[in-house]
Design an enzyme around this catalytic site. Structure first.
Site: not given
Ligand code: ADP
Length: 187
Positions: A13, A88, A127, A133, A144
């Site tokens: 996204k 969400r 990632r 992160r 998640r």
């Protein structure tokens, strides 16, 4: 053009929104980026959100709506926007509808980037290495994805029932996926 991008973490996204922003000339509003900026600045809101985000849970609907109202009060959103990371859950979907109605706006399309779980886990592991992160740890990623299935998937069903949903295959090169999104929104 007022666009809502939907899809699991790691579905691309953010990457596609950045391109769409240049192509469509409207701002990219990422609630994850807005929250990370608060965390980085050490604001009271950021301090509240930090742990929640690191765990992979959702930050409170109230905080999100406040942030979003604030962002939509800026003039640059008048011609349009690309919303990434919101809504969400169903309560947020309802809140977005009300917020836009209060501004006399309606979004043009909700686009879902479809990517299966196996691919998502692979991308987020990549990632984690590249960006470090805090919420890309294996436990947080698993959590998640659960939160997504339980809370965000119903939002997709909701927009589908409203006849507002376009589903785009999110697997392929960046250009391919971008092309599919443009096709879905008739650009
Ligand atoms: P990703 O979709 O890859 O998980 P985001 O940058 O969109 O990443 O979001 C990171 C984190 O920020 C989420 O896991 C959540 O804790 C918080 N967050 C972002 N948007 C929302 C939202 N709309 N409601 C609640 N929490 C949010």
């Amino acid at each position: 053009m007022r666009l809502v991008l939907l899809g699991p973490p790691g579905s691309g996204k953010g990457t596609q929104a950045a391109r769409l922003k240049d192509y469509l000339g409207v701002p990219h509003i990422s609630t994850g980026d807005l929250l990370r900026a608060e965390v980085a600045a050490g604001t009271p809101l950021g301090l509240q959100a930090r742990e929640v985000m690191a765990r992979g849970d959702l930050v409170s609907d109230e905080i999100l709506l406040g942030m979003l109202k604030d962002r939509f009060s800026r003039d640059d959103t008048r011609p349009g926007f690309i919303l990434d990371g919101y809504p969400r859950n169903l309560a947020q979907a309802a809140a977005l509808g009300e917020l836009l109605a209060s501004l006399g706006q309606k979004f043009d399309a909700a686009v879902q980037l479809a990517v299966d779980n196996e691919k998502i886990i692979e991308r987020l592991a990549g990632r984690a290495k590249a960006e470090g992160r805090a919420d890309d740890s294996p436990e947080s990623v698993r959590h998640r994805l659960n939160v997504y299935d339980q809370q965000t998937a119903p939002v997709i069903a909701f927009y589908r029932e409203q006849g507002q949903l376009s589903v785009v295959d999110g697997v392929g090169s960046l250009d391919e996926v971008f092309g599919r999104i443009l096709e879905a929104i008739g650009r």
